[in-house]
Design a protein around this motif. Structure first.
Motif, PDB file in Angstrom:
ATOM      1  N   GLU A   1      -3.591  -3.037  11.670  1.00 57.19           N
ATOM      2  CA  GLU A   1      -2.853  -3.023  10.405  1.00 57.19           C
ATOM      3  C   GLU A   1      -3.143  -1.745   9.628  1.00 57.19           C
ATOM      4  O   GLU A   1      -4.289  -1.300   9.536  1.00 57.19           O
ATOM      5  CB  GLU A   1      -3.263  -4.229   9.549  1.00 57.19           C
TER       6      GLU A   1
ATOM      7  N   GLY B   1      -7.067  -1.236   6.919  1.00 54.79           N
ATOM      8  CA  GLY B   1      -6.367  -2.512   7.039  1.00 54.79           C
ATOM      9  C   GLY B   1      -7.405  -3.581   7.324  1.00 54.79           C
ATOM     10  O   GLY B   1      -8.585  -3.275   7.505  1.00 54.79           O
TER      11      GLY B   1
ATOM     12  N   THR C   1      -0.152  -7.265   7.110  1.00 54.62           N
ATOM     13  CA  THR C   1      -0.516  -8.112   8.241  1.00 54.62           C
ATOM     14  C   THR C   1       0.678  -8.558   9.081  1.00 54.62           C
ATOM     15  O   THR C   1       0.691  -8.404  10.302  1.00 54.62           O
ATOM     16  CB  THR C   1      -1.272  -9.357   7.740  1.00 54.62           C
TER      17      THR C   1
ATOM     18  N   HIS D   1       0.816  -1.208   0.000  1.00 52.41           N
ATOM     19  CA  HIS D   1       0.000   0.000   0.000  1.00 52.41           C
ATOM     20  C   HIS D   1       0.852   1.260   0.000  1.00 52.41           C
ATOM     21  O   HIS D   1       0.455   2.284  -0.556  1.00 52.41           O
ATOM     22  CB  HIS D   1      -0.921   0.008   1.226  1.00 52.41           C
TER      23      HIS D   1
END
Length: 288
Positions: free
Chosen positions: A186, A172, A191, A83
């Motif tokens: 997260e 997340g 993770t 991300h």
């Protein structure tokens, strides 16, 4: 039919590639320079039904041109693209730059959804990333020799509420819980890194208060969910051996995932390792 494979990092692209080839499909791989394992080249050299084209994250036009030249009308995204790459120094081409300028927010769903629409407008349908891997989806129930104990069940119940709320904002999909308190959420790090951060926090508490009793001095429980309206074409929750390694390092003893919406890579080996290490893994009914 020739399948287009947009390959991120990890084993996911290789599993899709193997499954597609087993069905007799030719595969044109769009390998992302910033993410894809170089091993994909060896796979192509060993199989005449596989071609690999390397491109940068910012080269959306090149991706479309490549698939057009290969005769691809259906494609799948497989493998993580971190991300944080959204904020990296990649140089978007004109097509991606225009797409980014029109986004209301730069979260995963919005960005990938927009890319999927652009591909669709160009005659390239993006299909579910689980299309070839249905047997790897977690089935509801306890998956390991040991099920969650009472404390872990309480952590799961609490964690599901938090994780589903966070996932709803596309922040997340994982939270780490101890004694019904949220230790880590997260974000862009993923993770495994969130689990590692939770373990570091718990160790720091123990170092700050040696020998002192604390409500947080408990084993960690990891709760991973899909988004409320999970698009199975991309960003599907995945658990692999590295997740078990991260849990062991952090001192986590229980993992909860959502049934039917979480892929378990190396399923048999993963569950065997978890059972050997007394880690409980359970797949709960999907949230709405």
């Amino acid at each position: 039919m020739k399948l287009g494979l947009i390959a991120g990092n990890g084993r996911f692209p290789f599993l899709i590639l193997e499954a597609a080839r087993a069905q007799g499909l030719q595969v044109a791989v769009a390998a992302i320079r910033e993410e894809t394992d170089l091993e994909i080249n060896e796979r192509a050299q060993a199989d005449a039904g596989v071609t690999v084209h390397w491109l940068s994250l910012g080269e959306l036009s090149k991706l479309i041109d490549t698939f057009h030249k290969e005769g691809v009308t259906q494609a799948v995204m497989a493998g993580q693209v971190k991300h944080k790459q959204i904020f990296s120094s990649i140089r978007p081409d004109w097509r991606l730059a225009k797409l980014l300028l029109n986004l209301r927010t730069r979260n995963t769903d919005m960005l990938l959804g927009a890319v999927a629409k652009v591909l669709g407008d160009e005659g390239i349908e993006l299909i579910s990333s689980t299309s070839f891997l249905e047997p790897l989806l977690a089935q509801e129930g306890v998956l390991t020799e040991r099920g969650p104990d009472e404390e872990e069940r309480k952590n799961i119940e609490y964690g599901l509420g938090v994780a589903r709320a966070v996932a709803g904002f596309d922040i997340g999909q994982t939270v780490v819980v101890a004694a019904q308190a949220c230790v880590a959420v997260e974000a862009m790090e993923g993770t495994d890194a969130a689990i590692e951060r939770a373990g570091m926090l718990m160790r720091s508490l123990e170092e700050d208060e040696p020998g002192e009793a604390s409500t947080l001095h408990r084993h960690l429980t990891v709760v991973k969910v899909a988004k409320p309206k999970q698009d199975m074409r991309f960003d599907v929750p995945v658990i692999g051996m590295r997740t078990i390694d991260a849990m062991l390092k952090a001192g986590a003893t229980c993992l909860s995932v959502e049934a039917g919406r979480t892929l378990l890579f190396d399923r048999e080996a993963l569950l065997r390792r978890a059972s050997e290490e007394k880690i409980a893994i359970v797949a709960v009914p999907r949230g709405e």
